[in-house]
Scaffold this motif. Structure first.
Motif, mmCIF file in Angstrom:
data_model
loop_
_atom_site.group_PDB
_atom_site.id
_atom_site.type_symbol
_atom_site.label_atom_id
_atom_site.label_comp_id
_atom_site.label_asym_id
_atom_site.label_seq_id
_atom_site.Cartn_x
_atom_site.Cartn_y
_atom_site.Cartn_z
ATOM 1 N N LEU A 1 -2.448 -1.602 -3.523
ATOM 2 C CA LEU A 1 -3.507 -0.639 -3.245
ATOM 3 C C LEU A 1 -2.930 0.753 -3.015
ATOM 4 N N GLY B 1 0.816 -1.204 0.000
ATOM 5 C CA GLY B 1 0.000 0.000 0.000
ATOM 6 C C GLY B 1 0.849 1.253 0.000
ATOM 7 N N SER C 1 -9.483 1.350 3.642
ATOM 8 C CA SER C 1 -8.432 2.253 3.164
ATOM 9 C C SER C 1 -8.905 3.692 3.317
ATOM 10 N N ILE D 1 -12.106 -4.128 -0.665
ATOM 11 C CA ILE D 1 -11.414 -2.904 -0.309
ATOM 12 C C ILE D 1 -12.474 -1.821 -0.187
ATOM 13 N N GLU E 1 -4.537 -2.066 -8.154
ATOM 14 C CA GLU E 1 -5.786 -2.818 -8.235
ATOM 15 C C GLU E 1 -6.983 -2.095 -7.634
ATOM 16 N N ALA E 2 -6.749 -1.119 -6.780
ATOM 17 C CA ALA E 2 -7.830 -0.280 -6.254
ATOM 18 C C ALA E 2 -7.191 0.936 -5.609
ATOM 19 N N SER E 3 -7.914 2.069 -5.677
ATOM 20 C CA SER E 3 -7.404 3.296 -5.077
ATOM 21 C C SER E 3 -8.532 4.055 -4.404
ATOM 22 N N SER F 1 -4.006 4.584 -1.137
ATOM 23 C CA SER F 1 -4.928 5.305 -0.265
ATOM 24 C C SER F 1 -5.119 6.753 -0.701
#
Length: 252
Positions: A94, A49, A238, A186, A125-127, A96
């Motif tokens: 990830l 992260g 997150s 997430i 993969e995700a934010s 944040s």
């Protein structure tokens, strides 16, 4: 390393690129299982992260032929090394928030497209959305920024269409990513102080709720056993949030 059974939650916060491990047992959990129960591990997923990248594609003070100037490459090299060693199905990347905005010149001059391209290439993969994702207003975030983020979702569980508690597309409250057979949700939330941090003219159609309330609400839905509102084996929260001064704790 964090060792836990399925059907539980964890809080994710990062101030730089950090890695932690989620360890799972290969058994079918029951609804009455104690989420604090520790079990023998069969699978480990490494979670990387980061936050506040701010378009640091390249150190503007470095020479172009200086490899140390390529900050993005240095940041994501450990992620690629882990993927090579463990397999992509055992590594999760990830953010944040604040991937863009307040960026270095090389990214800023091109509308932060270089940064968004790098996020895609790095396999983000995700934010969670940060306050700086709203610097140019909601229309830019919903159109240009989200449109360039082809490899990952932007999350903001406490960002609502004004007058509602509906998260406006293309933002999502959460995303579920499956790693090693484990459904990992997430849930992202941005600081409720966004209206005081960006131009108010760009967010007139939005309201920003309490991030903790939003994450707790979505997490409860993801773990309530009802597939109609989404289900996950584990939830990572997150937050894009900070303390007002150095005397406050992270919880405060």
């Amino acid at each position: 390393m964090i060792t836990m059974t399925k059907r539980t939650t964890a809080t994710f916060a990062a101030s730089a690129l950090v890695a932690s491990g989620l360890t799972f047992a290969s058994f079918a959990p029951t609804a009455t299982a104690d989420v604090k129960e520790c079990v023998a591990a069969d699978d480990t997923i490494t979670v990387f992260g980061f936050n506040d990248f701010h378009g640091r594609v390249f150190n503007d003070l470095a020479k172009l032929d200086d490899p140390s100037g390529y900050l993005a490459g240095r940041l994501f090299t450990p992620v690629e090394q882990a993927r090579a060693a463990q397999g992509e199905d055992h590594v999760l990347l990830l953010s944040s928030g604040d991937n863009i905005g307040a960026s270095t010149f090389v990214s800023m001059m091109a509308d932060d497209n270089p940064t968004l391209d790098i996020m895609n290439a790095a396999g983000l993969e995700a934010s969670t959305v940060g306050n700086h994702e709203f610097d140019k207003g909601w229309s830019d975030l919903a159109g240009h920024v989200a449109g360039k983020a082809t490899g990952f979702s932007y999350l903001g569980a406490n960002v609502y269409t004004k007058g509602t508690t509906t998260v406006p597309a293309p933002l999502k409250s959460y995303d579920i990513i499956t790693k090693a057979g484990v459904d990992i949700a997430i849930v992202g939330a941005v600081t409720g102080d966004v209206p005081s941090l960006v131009s108010p003219g760009g967010i007139t159609d939005l309201t920003f709720g309490d991030p903790v309330e939003a994450v707790n609400r979505v997490t409860a839905e993801l773990l309530d056993g009802d597939p109609a509102n989404g289900e996950a084996d584990i939830v990572l929260a997150s937050f894009h949030e900070g303390a007002a001064n150095s005397k406050l704790t992270a919880a405060e």
